[in-house]
Structures are given as C-alpha cells and as structure tokens.
Design a protein around this motif. Structure first.
Motif: not given
Length: 284
Positions: A61-66, A76-81, A223-231, A257-261
């Motif tokens: 959720x908070x420290x893994x490297x992407x 990414x989660x909140x971008x998808x929301x 279609x996403x940018x560096x700050x708009x990538x979805x989950x 986490x990606x599948x929970x919603x």
C-alpha cells in the motif's frame, strides 16, 4: 428417493469441486499475502500462515516500489477512484438518456443510429488509440485524469445505451403517452416516471461500468501521465519492478488491494446484478 438423493449428492459434489477449483487462486493469494518471506520460501503453496502478518499489505500500500517510485499503490488507487466515479456516473446517465430516446421517442433513422452505436460495443479498443490520443491533445487533457474520464465515458456509452434501450423497450408505451397527455415534458417523464422504474438496469449498468473501468489496463497505460496512472498500471509496475529478492507476498497483497473494490461490489450487489439481467437488461 434413493436415486434422487444420489443425483443431489453428485450435483452438490460437482458444484463444490468447481467452486474449489475457481476459488483456489484466490485462496493462494490470500494465504501468501499473510506470510512473511521466510514462510513463503520454506512453506507449501497451499499451507496456512503459521504467524499471519499484514506487513506485506502495508508495504504494497505505502512503500513498495513501482519502478523508480517507492510510494506503493496508494496514489494509483486514489487515481482510479477519481477516474471511476465520474466516468461511471456520466456514462450511465448518458446511456439512460440515449436508451430512453431510442426506445420511447423514436424518430426517423433512430434504428439506424442505434445499429451504428452498437459497433462501439464490438469495436476493438486498439482501433481508437491513435485518434483518441489526438483528440485528447487538441482538448489539452492528454495524460490526465480528465482525459481518462473522457475516454471511458465515450467507450462506455455504446454498452450503456444498449442496456437501457433494451430495458426501456419493455416498459409500456402507455406510461409515456399518458404523461404526455397530462402535459409532462421530456425531462419530467424521464426523471419522474422512467428513472424510478429503472433500478434493476441501473444496478446492472453501474456494476458493469465500474468493473470494466476499474480493471482496464490498456487505456490506463496509454492515456495516463506520471501522476494519473490507475491502479492496474501501478500493479503492473510493482510486479515488474526488479529487486534482489522477489517478494511474492507483497505482489499477492498488491493484487488483492487492486481487486478489493470489484470484489466488494459483487459481494454486496451481485444478487441485484442477476435480478437486473433477468428483468430485461439483455432483452430485445
């Protein structure tokens, strides 16, 4: 009676076998995400964690490297929301209006227009990538959340129109005609008569659109940018980021986490989805 009991046992046995086969990957993901790396390396794939821990979930959720960013899946989660909520709402509303017009306010060429719109349901997504990117560039919303919202609204309108149009065809025409004789306007009939009768198909469409948009990867990565990538893009980047040790527990936690919603939506509203389909979502 004995033969009936045998058939029932065989039926339940087959259903349980298929359910276990279908749920086995989910079970593996859950138990692996609750293990530390020592248990993952030394334990069996199907074994339960001896000392369950949520450390892998916290890291995913908070420290893994992407890639080069080590902020986890949270952004990414909140971008998808931020993308899914308006895209689902707008595409559902537009589909309801289109279905209402095409079913109850028919005009010359309406059937041809409906048939042309259906091409969007079966058109491969890859066909629209280049023209859509040009349109987003002209509008100045390329590589942004707003661009992704517009893409998903346009991509979803053919399906939502199909659902609502086929549902509204089954509504009695007398309801609309009686309201027109009483002096009700287009919008009054739609909001006060048609929409209140649309709960089953609304649930179907909302679940359908939510699932498709949340799980989409192609539009998200294009279609996403560096700050708009979805989950989905964040999950892909996380699982493909190289490190000294492959942390399967973190990967499994990230996938969950990606599948929970979507899992939550189907658990809560799954029965309404089935009722909506049988009420006419695929009729006509």
């Amino acid at each position: 009676m004995n033969r009936l009991n045998i058939h029932r046992v065989l039926l339940w046995g087959a259903l349980l076998l298929f359910a276990a086969w279908f749920l086995a990957p989910l079970y593996v993901m859950v138990v692996t995400s609750l293990k530390d790396m020592e248990q993952v390396r030394t334990g069996h794939l199907l074994s339960l964690p001896t000392d369950p821990t949520l450390a892998a979930w916290a890291k995913a959720w908070s420290t893994a490297c992407t890639g080069t960013d080590c902020g986890g899946l949270k952004p990414f989660f909140f971008n998808s929301v931020a993308m899914v909520v308006p895209a689902v709402a707008v595409s559902t509303l537009v589909g309801a209006l289109n279905g209402y017009v095409l079913a109850k306010w028919r005009f010359r060429g309406s059937e041809t227009m409906f048939a042309l719109m259906l091409f969007g349901v079966f058109m491969p997504m890859q066909v629209v990538l280049l023209p859509m990117s040009q349109v987003l560039g002209w509008l100045g919303i390329a590589s942004s959340i707003w661009g992704l919202i517009l893409v998903h609204v346009i991509a979803g309108i053919p399906s939502t129109t199909l659902f609502f149009r086929n549902y509204y065809v089954g509504l009695p025409d007398e309801l609309v005609k009686a309201a027109m004789l009483d002096g009700a306007s287009f919008w009054q009939i739609f909001t006060r008569i048609v929409l209140p009768l649309s709960t089953p198909i609304l649930v179907v469409t909302l679940i359908w659109q939510f699932t498709n948009i949340w799980n989409d990867f192609l539009y998200g990565v294009v279609f996403s940018g560096a700050d708009s990538k979805p989950i989905t893009v964040g999950l892909n980047n996380l699982s493909n980021t190289s490190s000294t040790v492959k942390e399967y527990n973190v990967d499994m936690a990230a996938a969950l986490i990606a599948a929970l919603p979507t899992l939550f939506v189907y658990i809560v509203a799954g029965k309404y989805f089935v009722r909506g389909l049988t009420a006419g979502a695929v009729k006509g």
